[in-house]
Motif scaffolding. Structure first.
Motif, mmCIF file in Angstrom:
data_model
loop_
_atom_site.group_PDB
_atom_site.id
_atom_site.type_symbol
_atom_site.label_atom_id
_atom_site.label_comp_id
_atom_site.label_asym_id
_atom_site.label_seq_id
_atom_site.Cartn_x
_atom_site.Cartn_y
_atom_site.Cartn_z
ATOM 1 N N GLY A 1 0.818 -1.210 0.000
ATOM 2 C CA GLY A 1 0.000 0.000 0.000
ATOM 3 C C GLY A 1 0.850 1.256 0.000
ATOM 4 O O GLY A 1 0.556 2.222 -0.708
ATOM 5 N N LEU A 2 1.916 1.251 0.780
ATOM 6 C CA LEU A 2 2.817 2.400 0.845
ATOM 7 C C LEU A 2 3.452 2.681 -0.513
ATOM 8 O O LEU A 2 3.506 3.825 -0.973
ATOM 9 C CB LEU A 2 3.903 2.137 1.896
ATOM 10 N N LEU A 3 3.926 1.638 -1.173
ATOM 11 C CA LEU A 3 4.574 1.799 -2.482
ATOM 12 C C LEU A 3 3.600 2.351 -3.528
ATOM 13 O O LEU A 3 3.946 3.247 -4.312
ATOM 14 C CB LEU A 3 5.147 0.458 -2.954
ATOM 15 N N PHE A 4 2.374 1.823 -3.547
ATOM 16 C CA PHE A 4 1.374 2.293 -4.501
ATOM 17 C C PHE A 4 1.022 3.756 -4.257
ATOM 18 O O PHE A 4 0.897 4.547 -5.195
ATOM 19 C CB PHE A 4 0.104 1.433 -4.422
ATOM 20 N N LEU A 5 0.873 4.141 -2.987
ATOM 21 C CA LEU A 5 0.521 5.520 -2.670
ATOM 22 C C LEU A 5 1.647 6.486 -3.052
ATOM 23 O O LEU A 5 1.388 7.579 -3.561
ATOM 24 C CB LEU A 5 0.197 5.649 -1.183
ATOM 25 N N LEU A 6 2.878 6.081 -2.820
ATOM 26 C CA LEU A 6 4.018 6.919 -3.202
ATOM 27 C C LEU A 6 4.080 7.094 -4.715
ATOM 28 O O LEU A 6 4.335 8.196 -5.220
ATOM 29 C CB LEU A 6 5.320 6.305 -2.684
ATOM 30 N N TYR A 7 3.836 6.012 -5.448
ATOM 31 C CA TYR A 7 3.844 6.089 -6.910
ATOM 32 C C TYR A 7 2.711 6.985 -7.410
ATOM 33 O O TYR A 7 2.886 7.780 -8.342
ATOM 34 C CB TYR A 7 3.717 4.688 -7.507
ATOM 35 N N MET A 8 1.532 6.870 -6.784
ATOM 36 C CA MET A 8 0.390 7.685 -7.188
ATOM 37 C C MET A 8 0.661 9.162 -6.917
ATOM 38 O O MET A 8 0.367 10.022 -7.752
ATOM 39 C CB MET A 8 -0.861 7.241 -6.432
ATOM 40 N N ALA A 9 1.227 9.465 -5.748
ATOM 41 C CA ALA A 9 1.554 10.847 -5.410
ATOM 42 C C ALA A 9 2.539 11.433 -6.411
ATOM 43 O O ALA A 9 2.400 12.569 -6.866
ATOM 44 C CB ALA A 9 2.119 10.924 -3.989
ATOM 45 N N TRP A 10 3.531 10.648 -6.770
ATOM 46 C CA TRP A 10 4.546 11.079 -7.752
ATOM 47 C C TRP A 10 3.913 11.319 -9.122
ATOM 48 O O TRP A 10 4.203 12.317 -9.792
ATOM 49 C CB TRP A 10 5.626 10.003 -7.831
ATOM 50 N N SER A 11 3.021 10.430 -9.553
ATOM 51 C CA SER A 11 2.373 10.546 -10.864
ATOM 52 C C SER A 11 1.493 11.790 -10.934
ATOM 53 O O SER A 11 1.505 12.519 -11.933
ATOM 54 C CB SER A 11 1.519 9.301 -11.144
ATOM 55 N N LEU A 12 0.725 12.039 -9.873
ATOM 56 C CA LEU A 12 -0.155 13.207 -9.866
ATOM 57 C C LEU A 12 0.636 14.503 -9.809
ATOM 58 O O LEU A 12 0.277 15.508 -10.424
ATOM 59 C CB LEU A 12 -1.117 13.137 -8.677
ATOM 60 N N TRP A 13 1.750 14.500 -9.080
ATOM 61 C CA TRP A 13 2.568 15.703 -8.970
ATOM 62 C C TRP A 13 3.200 16.066 -10.316
ATOM 63 O O TRP A 13 3.346 17.248 -10.651
ATOM 64 C CB TRP A 13 3.653 15.502 -7.919
ATOM 65 N N ARG A 14 3.582 15.061 -11.083
ATOM 66 C CA ARG A 14 4.235 15.281 -12.383
ATOM 67 C C ARG A 14 3.271 15.704 -13.473
ATOM 68 O O ARG A 14 3.696 16.218 -14.507
ATOM 69 C CB ARG A 14 4.960 14.008 -12.836
ATOM 70 N N ALA A 15 1.971 15.463 -13.304
ATOM 71 C CA ALA A 15 0.986 15.804 -14.333
ATOM 72 C C ALA A 15 0.930 17.320 -14.493
ATOM 73 O O ALA A 15 0.632 18.048 -13.548
ATOM 74 C CB ALA A 15 -0.385 15.260 -13.954
ATOM 75 N N ARG A 16 1.251 17.795 -15.689
ATOM 76 C CA ARG A 16 1.284 19.233 -15.952
ATOM 77 C C ARG A 16 0.469 19.578 -17.206
ATOM 78 O O ARG A 16 1.023 19.796 -18.276
ATOM 79 C CB ARG A 16 2.722 19.719 -16.144
ATOM 80 N N PRO A 17 -0.847 19.663 -17.079
ATOM 81 C CA PRO A 17 -1.669 20.008 -18.237
ATOM 82 C C PRO A 17 -1.534 21.485 -18.593
ATOM 83 O O PRO A 17 -1.813 22.357 -17.774
ATOM 84 C CB PRO A 17 -3.090 19.701 -17.759
ATOM 85 N N ASP A 18 -1.082 21.781 -19.800
ATOM 86 C CA ASP A 18 -1.011 23.175 -20.237
ATOM 87 C C ASP A 18 -2.398 23.680 -20.618
ATOM 88 O O ASP A 18 -2.790 24.789 -20.311
ATOM 89 C CB ASP A 18 -0.061 23.300 -21.440
ATOM 90 N N THR A 19 -3.136 22.824 -21.326
ATOM 91 C CA THR A 19 -4.522 23.122 -21.656
ATOM 92 C C THR A 19 -5.298 21.823 -21.574
ATOM 93 O O THR A 19 -4.724 20.746 -21.608
ATOM 94 C CB THR A 19 -4.669 23.685 -23.087
ATOM 95 N N LEU A 20 -6.602 21.917 -21.491
ATOM 96 C CA LEU A 20 -7.415 20.711 -21.425
ATOM 97 C C LEU A 20 -7.324 19.926 -22.729
ATOM 98 O O LEU A 20 -7.543 18.725 -22.762
ATOM 99 C CB LEU A 20 -8.885 21.073 -21.151
ATOM 100 N N GLN A 21 -7.006 20.627 -23.815
ATOM 101 C CA GLN A 21 -6.950 19.949 -25.113
ATOM 102 C C GLN A 21 -5.707 19.068 -25.239
ATOM 103 O O GLN A 21 -5.716 18.040 -25.900
ATOM 104 C CB GLN A 21 -6.954 20.980 -26.263
#
Length: 205
Positions: free
Chosen positions: A79-99
């Protein structure tokens, strides 16, 4: 018959309302997709996982499983490993525009939803310690009503979270607020992961 219905409803509502990794992720996916149907994988997966945990708690199987220290440690570590990976993935997401932003695929939604639902020690302990023990006072039809009440609340709440997220996401035309939401979600999930790490260290030490 009215008592177990209200008991299950209020109990499930009290447990599911606090901001946790599962709630944050469902809300986040609602906000990140253009239509609510695209968020169905996370809604259905989270709902099914909660249904499974509730049924196991009511039956008593989960209590037996978690009485095994090795299994507890395994659940905490994964569970710890999955949560750390999820936190990292969400932090890296950088949408410039919705398109140009590509939301999570159905497969990734399901995988992450499984991890925050079934590999979240807090959710498991709440289900076993509260719903499982509370359901033990009922028998027969009353136990069925209590169980169904808690399950229905869970499903309704996940739909509500995704719809609320969609409403927030729909007013964001540049992707700026979604990026902020992703980072806030990442921080919250990281905090949950640190709490799990603290509990894991307490078990090991």
């Amino acid at each position: 018959m009215f008592q177990p219905l209200i008991h299950g409803f209020l109990l499930a509502l009290g447990l599911i309302l606090p901001l946790g990794a599962q709630n944050v992720f469902v809300f986040n996916q609602g906000a990140n997709h253009k239509s609510i149907t695209k968020s169905l994988p996370v809604i259905i997966t989270a709902g099914l996982c909660d249904t499974l945990l509730i049924l196991l708690a009511i039956i008593g199987v989960s209590v037996i499983l978690l009485s095994m220290p090795v299994l507890q440690i395994t659940i905490y570590c994964i569970g710890l490993l999955f949560l750390l990976y999820m936190a990292w993935s969400l932090w890296r997401a950088r949408p410039d525009t919705l398109q140009t932003y590509r939301p999570m695929s159905a497969k990734k939604q399901i995988g992450f939803a499984l991890s925050v639902s079934l590999l979240n020690p807090h959710a498991i302990m709440d289900t076993i310690g509260v719903i499982g023990t509370s359901g033990a006072v009922y028998e027969g039809t009353e136990k069925i009503i209590f169980t169904l009440s808690t399950i229905i609340v869970s499903w309704i709440w996940f739909v509500f979270l995704a719809v609320a997220g969609k409403m927030v996401g729909s007013i964001d035309k540049t992707g700026k607020y979604i990026m902020i939401l992703n980072k806030c979600s990442s921080v919250i999930i990281l905090i949950v992961a640190m709490m799990i790490l603290k509990q894991l260290l307490a078990i090991l030490l």
